[in-house]
Design a protein around this motif. Structure first.
Motif, short mmCIF file in Angstrom:
data_model
loop_
_atom_site.label_atom_id
_atom_site.label_comp_id
_atom_site.label_asym_id
_atom_site.label_seq_id
_atom_site.Cartn_x
_atom_site.Cartn_y
_atom_site.Cartn_z
N ALA A 58 0.68 -1.13 0.01
CA ALA A 58 0.04 0.04 -0.05
C ALA A 58 0.72 1.35 0.06
O ALA A 58 0.63 2.22 0.95
CB ALA A 58 -0.98 0.00 1.30
N LEU A 59 1.89 1.34 -0.87
CA LEU A 59 2.56 2.43 -1.02
C LEU A 59 1.88 3.55 -1.63
O LEU A 59 1.39 3.40 -2.90
CB LEU A 59 3.95 2.30 -1.96
CG LEU A 59 4.75 3.54 -2.15
CD1 LEU A 59 5.81 3.53 -1.08
CD2 LEU A 59 5.40 3.40 -3.40
N PHE A 60 1.78 4.80 -1.25
CA PHE A 60 1.13 5.96 -1.79
C PHE A 60 1.95 7.34 -1.87
O PHE A 60 2.77 7.38 -0.88
CB PHE A 60 -0.16 6.29 -1.06
CG PHE A 60 -1.30 5.18 -1.46
CD1 PHE A 60 -1.93 5.21 -2.31
CD2 PHE A 60 -1.50 4.36 -0.44
CE1 PHE A 60 -2.98 4.20 -2.78
CE2 PHE A 60 -2.52 3.21 -0.61
CZ PHE A 60 -3.18 3.39 -1.91
N GLY A 61 2.08 8.04 -2.78
CA GLY A 61 2.73 9.36 -2.79
C GLY A 61 1.79 10.30 -2.23
O GLY A 61 0.61 10.29 -2.33
N HIS A 62 2.54 11.27 -1.81
CA HIS A 62 1.67 12.70 -1.28
C HIS A 62 2.35 13.80 -1.94
O HIS A 62 2.97 14.45 -1.22
CB HIS A 62 1.91 12.49 0.33
CG HIS A 62 1.35 11.11 0.82
ND1 HIS A 62 0.01 11.11 1.23
CD2 HIS A 62 1.86 10.21 1.43
CE1 HIS A 62 -0.13 9.98 1.59
NE2 HIS A 62 0.85 9.21 1.79
N PRO A 63 1.96 14.00 -3.04
CA PRO A 63 2.55 15.37 -3.79
C PRO A 63 1.99 16.71 -2.76
O PRO A 63 2.74 17.63 -3.04
CB PRO A 63 2.01 15.15 -5.09
CG PRO A 63 0.57 14.37 -4.95
CD PRO A 63 1.32 13.18 -3.81
N GLN A 73 9.65 14.31 -2.43
CA GLN A 73 8.55 13.67 -2.34
C GLN A 73 8.42 12.81 -1.23
O GLN A 73 9.38 12.19 -0.50
CB GLN A 73 8.13 12.75 -3.71
CG GLN A 73 8.10 13.52 -4.86
CD GLN A 73 7.02 14.29 -5.15
OE1 GLN A 73 5.87 14.37 -4.49
NE2 GLN A 73 6.97 15.25 -5.91
N TYR A 74 7.22 12.70 -0.58
CA TYR A 74 6.88 12.07 0.55
C TYR A 74 5.94 10.75 0.26
O TYR A 74 4.93 10.99 -0.58
CB TYR A 74 6.50 12.71 1.88
CG TYR A 74 7.42 13.65 2.37
CD1 TYR A 74 8.44 13.38 3.16
CD2 TYR A 74 7.64 15.06 1.81
CE1 TYR A 74 9.21 14.12 3.64
CE2 TYR A 74 8.40 15.70 2.16
CZ TYR A 74 9.36 15.43 3.18
OH TYR A 74 10.38 16.21 3.59
N LEU A 75 6.32 9.40 0.77
CA LEU A 75 5.57 8.23 0.20
C LEU A 75 5.26 7.83 1.57
O LEU A 75 6.03 7.65 2.69
CB LEU A 75 6.41 7.57 -0.48
CG LEU A 75 7.22 8.21 -1.95
CD1 LEU A 75 7.95 6.93 -2.32
CD2 LEU A 75 6.10 8.66 -2.75
N SER A 76 4.11 7.04 1.69
CA SER A 76 3.61 6.15 3.17
C SER A 76 3.46 4.78 2.27
O SER A 76 2.97 4.43 1.11
CB SER A 76 2.51 6.90 3.66
OG SER A 76 1.44 6.74 2.62
N ARG A 86 3.92 3.75 7.72
CA ARG A 86 5.59 4.36 7.58
C ARG A 86 5.37 5.44 6.60
O ARG A 86 4.82 5.40 5.64
CB ARG A 86 6.40 3.45 7.58
CG ARG A 86 6.46 2.58 8.72
CD ARG A 86 7.63 1.61 8.74
NE ARG A 86 7.64 0.96 10.10
CZ ARG A 86 8.68 -0.05 10.23
NH1 ARG A 86 9.46 -0.32 9.20
NH2 ARG A 86 8.46 -0.69 11.39
N LEU A 87 6.58 6.57 6.82
CA LEU A 87 6.64 7.47 5.89
C LEU A 87 8.05 7.53 5.46
O LEU A 87 8.82 7.56 6.28
CB LEU A 87 6.16 9.05 6.61
CG LEU A 87 6.37 10.38 5.88
CD1 LEU A 87 5.33 10.19 4.65
CD2 LEU A 87 6.02 11.41 6.61
N VAL A 88 8.22 7.87 4.25
CA VAL A 88 9.72 7.95 3.65
C VAL A 88 9.64 9.00 2.72
O VAL A 88 8.81 9.62 2.11
CB VAL A 88 10.30 6.56 2.80
CG1 VAL A 88 10.43 5.27 3.73
CG2 VAL A 88 9.24 6.45 1.86
#
Length: 96
Positions: A58-63, A73-76, A86-88
């Motif tokens: 369930a990886l999602f980008g958070h533009p 960019q931050y992805l969870s 988790r946030l990367v």
């Protein structure tokens, strides 16, 4: 991707990004394209997330949280062993 992916525009890259985590993998992948529907570049591995007994998913980008015109960019993603979301941070080099 495995239960999630995100397509969004990154102005600094002058391209659309597709971020995802393939099924059965802890690898964060991305592709670039000229339109939201592609065509897409070959997938590129950006990083490997810390795994456990089960694969992350369930990886999602958070533009909406992007910095430096989309270079940062931050992805969870979901880590099933801990139950954590988790946030990367993914940072692209300028001019790439």
């Amino acid at each position: 991707g495995a239960a999630g992916q995100t397509v969004f525009y990154a102005p600094a890259l002058k391209a659309w990004l597709n971020v995802f985590m393939p099924f059965g993998s802890n690898d964060v992948m991305f592709q670039v394209g000229g339109a939201p529907s592609g065509p897409w570049s070959a997938p590129v591995k950006a990083m490997t997330t810390a795994g456990g007994t089960a694969n992350n998913y369930a990886l999602f980008g958070h533009p909406e949280y992007a910095r430096r015109d989309g270079l940062v960019q931050y992805l969870s993603y979901f880590h099933p062993d801990s139950g954590e979301q988790r946030l990367v941070r993914l940072t692209f080099a300028a001019g790439t």
